[in-house]
Design a protein around this motif. Sequence first.
Motif, PDB file in Angstrom:
ATOM      1  N   ASN A 159      50.027  54.554  81.331  1.00 12.39           N
ATOM      2  CA  ASN A 159      51.326  53.959  80.961  1.00 12.39           C
ATOM      3  C   ASN A 159      51.445  53.760  79.454  1.00 12.39           C
ATOM      4  N   ASP A 160      51.022  54.777  78.706  1.00 12.58           N
ATOM      5  CA  ASP A 160      51.105  54.778  77.240  1.00 12.58           C
ATOM      6  C   ASP A 160      50.246  53.698  76.586  1.00 12.58           C
ATOM      7  N   GLN A 161      49.222  53.233  77.285  1.00  8.21           N
ATOM      8  CA  GLN A 161      48.263  52.295  76.719  1.00  8.21           C
ATOM      9  C   GLN A 161      46.845  52.772  77.006  1.00  8.21           C
ATOM     10  N   ILE A 162      45.929  52.429  76.099  1.00  9.31           N
ATOM     11  CA  ILE A 162      44.534  52.788  76.306  1.00  9.31           C
ATOM     12  C   ILE A 162      43.948  51.931  77.416  1.00  9.31           C
ATOM     13  N   GLN A 163      43.197  52.578  78.293  1.00  5.44           N
ATOM     14  CA  GLN A 163      42.474  51.889  79.362  1.00  5.44           C
ATOM     15  C   GLN A 163      41.069  52.475  79.426  1.00  5.44           C
ATOM     16  N   VAL A 164      40.076  51.619  79.707  1.00  6.06           N
ATOM     17  CA  VAL A 164      38.704  52.090  79.819  1.00  6.06           C
ATOM     18  C   VAL A 164      38.372  52.339  81.286  1.00  6.06           C
ATOM     19  N   ARG A 165      37.974  53.550  81.572  1.00  5.09           N
ATOM     20  CA  ARG A 165      37.492  53.900  82.903  1.00  5.09           C
ATOM     21  C   ARG A 165      35.987  53.627  82.918  1.00  5.09           C
ATOM     22  N   ILE A 166      35.601  52.539  83.585  1.00  2.00           N
ATOM     23  CA  ILE A 166      34.216  52.056  83.535  1.00  2.00           C
ATOM     24  C   ILE A 166      33.358  52.812  84.543  1.00  2.00           C
ATOM     25  N   GLU A 167      32.241  53.338  84.067  1.00  2.00           N
ATOM     26  CA  GLU A 167      31.282  54.007  84.941  1.00  2.00           C
ATOM     27  C   GLU A 167      30.140  53.069  85.322  1.00  2.00           C
ATOM     28  N   ALA A 168      29.709  52.251  84.375  1.00  6.08           N
ATOM     29  CA  ALA A 168      28.643  51.280  84.634  1.00  6.08           C
ATOM     30  C   ALA A 168      28.923  50.027  83.833  1.00  6.08           C
ATOM     31  N   ILE A 169      28.598  48.864  84.425  1.00  4.12           N
ATOM     32  CA  ILE A 169      28.849  47.594  83.747  1.00  4.12           C
ATOM     33  C   ILE A 169      27.821  46.583  84.233  1.00  4.12           C
ATOM     34  N   GLU A 170      27.259  45.824  83.301  1.00  3.41           N
ATOM     35  CA  GLU A 170      26.290  44.792  83.654  1.00  3.41           C
ATOM     36  C   GLU A 170      26.320  43.692  82.599  1.00  3.41           C
ATOM     37  N   PRO A 171      25.950  42.454  82.979  1.00  4.00           N
ATOM     38  CA  PRO A 171      25.953  41.351  82.012  1.00  4.00           C
ATOM     39  C   PRO A 171      25.026  41.635  80.833  1.00  4.00           C
ATOM     40  N   ALA A 172      25.401  41.109  79.662  1.00  5.02           N
ATOM     41  CA  ALA A 172      24.609  41.303  78.450  1.00  5.02           C
ATOM     42  C   ALA A 172      24.404  39.974  77.760  1.00  5.02           C
ATOM     43  N   GLU A 173      23.242  39.782  77.169  1.00  3.72           N
ATOM     44  CA  GLU A 173      22.947  38.606  76.358  1.00  3.72           C
ATOM     45  C   GLU A 173      23.110  38.965  74.892  1.00  3.72           C
ATOM     46  N   ILE A 174      23.729  38.085  74.130  1.00  2.00           N
ATOM     47  CA  ILE A 174      23.926  38.351  72.708  1.00  2.00           C
ATOM     48  C   ILE A 174      23.496  37.139  71.892  1.00  2.00           C
ATOM     49  N   ASP A 175      23.163  37.369  70.622  1.00  2.00           N
ATOM     50  CA  ASP A 175      22.790  36.271  69.735  1.00  2.00           C
ATOM     51  C   ASP A 175      23.999  35.867  68.899  1.00  2.00           C
ATOM     52  N   ALA A 176      23.812  34.853  68.058  1.00  2.00           N
ATOM     53  CA  ALA A 176      24.927  34.307  67.278  1.00  2.00           C
ATOM     54  C   ALA A 176      25.515  35.337  66.328  1.00  2.00           C
ATOM     55  N   ASP A 177      24.666  36.190  65.731  1.00  2.00           N
ATOM     56  CA  ASP A 177      25.174  37.196  64.806  1.00  2.00           C
ATOM     57  C   ASP A 177      26.039  38.216  65.530  1.00  2.00           C
ATOM     58  N   ARG A 178      25.572  38.665  66.698  1.00  2.00           N
ATOM     59  CA  ARG A 178      26.361  39.626  67.470  1.00  2.00           C
ATOM     60  C   ARG A 178      27.671  39.005  67.946  1.00  2.00           C
ATOM     61  N   LEU A 179      27.644  37.697  68.240  1.00  2.00           N
ATOM     62  CA  LEU A 179      28.857  37.015  68.693  1.00  2.00           C
ATOM     63  C   LEU A 179      29.971  37.169  67.671  1.00  2.00           C
ATOM     64  N   ARG A 180      29.638  37.049  66.384  1.00  2.00           N
ATOM     65  CA  ARG A 180      30.650  37.157  65.331  1.00  2.00           C
ATOM     66  C   ARG A 180      31.116  38.595  65.145  1.00  2.00           C
ATOM     67  N   GLN A 181      30.361  39.580  65.666  1.00  2.00           N
ATOM     68  CA  GLN A 181      30.809  40.963  65.622  1.00  2.00           C
ATOM     69  C   GLN A 181      31.738  41.290  66.789  1.00  2.00           C
ATOM     70  N   LEU A 182      31.579  40.551  67.878  1.00  2.00           N
ATOM     71  CA  LEU A 182      32.309  40.869  69.096  1.00  2.00           C
ATOM     72  C   LEU A 182      33.536  40.000  69.328  1.00  2.00           C
ATOM     73  N   LEU A 183      33.674  38.923  68.570  1.00  2.00           N
ATOM     74  CA  LEU A 183      34.835  38.053  68.701  1.00  2.00           C
ATOM     75  C   LEU A 183      35.428  37.800  67.320  1.00  2.00           C
ATOM     76  N   PRO A 184      36.724  37.538  67.242  1.00  2.00           N
ATOM     77  CA  PRO A 184      37.320  37.216  65.935  1.00  2.00           C
ATOM     78  C   PRO A 184      36.605  36.034  65.298  1.00  2.00           C
ATOM     79  N   ALA A 185      36.347  36.104  64.008  1.00  3.24           N
ATOM     80  CA  ALA A 185      35.595  35.052  63.323  1.00  3.24           C
ATOM     81  C   ALA A 185      36.197  34.778  61.957  1.00  3.24           C
TER      82      ALA A 185
END
Length: 336
Positions: free
Chosen positions: A89-115
């Motif tokens: 529908n004229d928008q990007i969508q991700v077709r997921i093949e594999a997905i699993e929970p991930a642990e991240i540290d504080a530095d990665r958190l600032r890369q993955l969320l607006p900061a």
Amino acid sequence: MTEKETAVAASQWHLDIADMTPGTRIEGVYGIVNPQVSASRNGNPFLKCILRDATGRVNGRKWTIGPDLLGTLTRAGFVHVSGSCENFNDQIQVRIEAIEPAEIDADRLRQLLPASERDPEEMFAELRTILESLSHPSARSLADAYLADAAFIARFKQVPAAISHHHAYLGGLLEHTLSLVKSADAILPLHPGLDRDVVLLGLFLHDAGKVLELDAERFEYTRRGNLLGHLVDGVVMLETYAARARQAGGEPLSADAKLALQHVIASHHGKLEHGAIKVPATPEAVFVSRLDDLDASTRMALDAVGREDGPVQGFTDPVRGLEDVRLYRPRPFGDG
């Protein structure tokens, strides 16, 4: 694989959501929002969710799922995803093949969320310096009780000021609070009738309850935040920290001073229809409420027009937090 896709870690792909195009493969860590199981037209269950990073959000779909997947993802704030981007529908969508929970540290958190673009330690040092200038011993003792709580300060440095609207990024609460305290420190000499300690402490603590209201990793309201909110928690927290200050040997906060500070917290939203528990009813509470609204509204306006990103033209879309006004974007005297 492009250089941009290896920006997060050499051992792991990460394509910024803002750069996703149809046909692009992805493999990396993203935030996950609102995972749900729905049924396709033929009745088969599939996973739908929102993936996000610091650059934006995108819908995700996994068309075949196991029975335990949803329970696993519901408890996760971040996931490792592999799949491909497609147009829907004229928008990007991700077709997921594999997905699993991930642990991240504080530095990665600032890369993955607006900061915040500002360093949290530098901002906190500025805030502490101003709080050290409080004049009454009981005011300094109360501030010290909060500052001595490592768990509180760690969350105070991290959480956003809001999920949307103003300062809606990691470190946003600290940035907003510092802006308010610095502004007040500059303006207070013009209003000698105001109690400086109550104003500065009130600004420091007005949103302190957001450390309980907001989940920084999930970027959403906690159950406590939804059921109580930061005004109620802020008032209750002040009782706790006043007791800690007294137990630590500091000069006790008088009943009048404590009530004045609790009133600032309870009333800082200004109007009952805006979530205030009480309407501001002291000069200090009026000052804090108006200054809080000024800082928040100005940040919303500047974020909406995007002047800091370069020359801009025309009007914005309606800005929800500013009564749906469409703001004129260009600088009045140009960008020269």
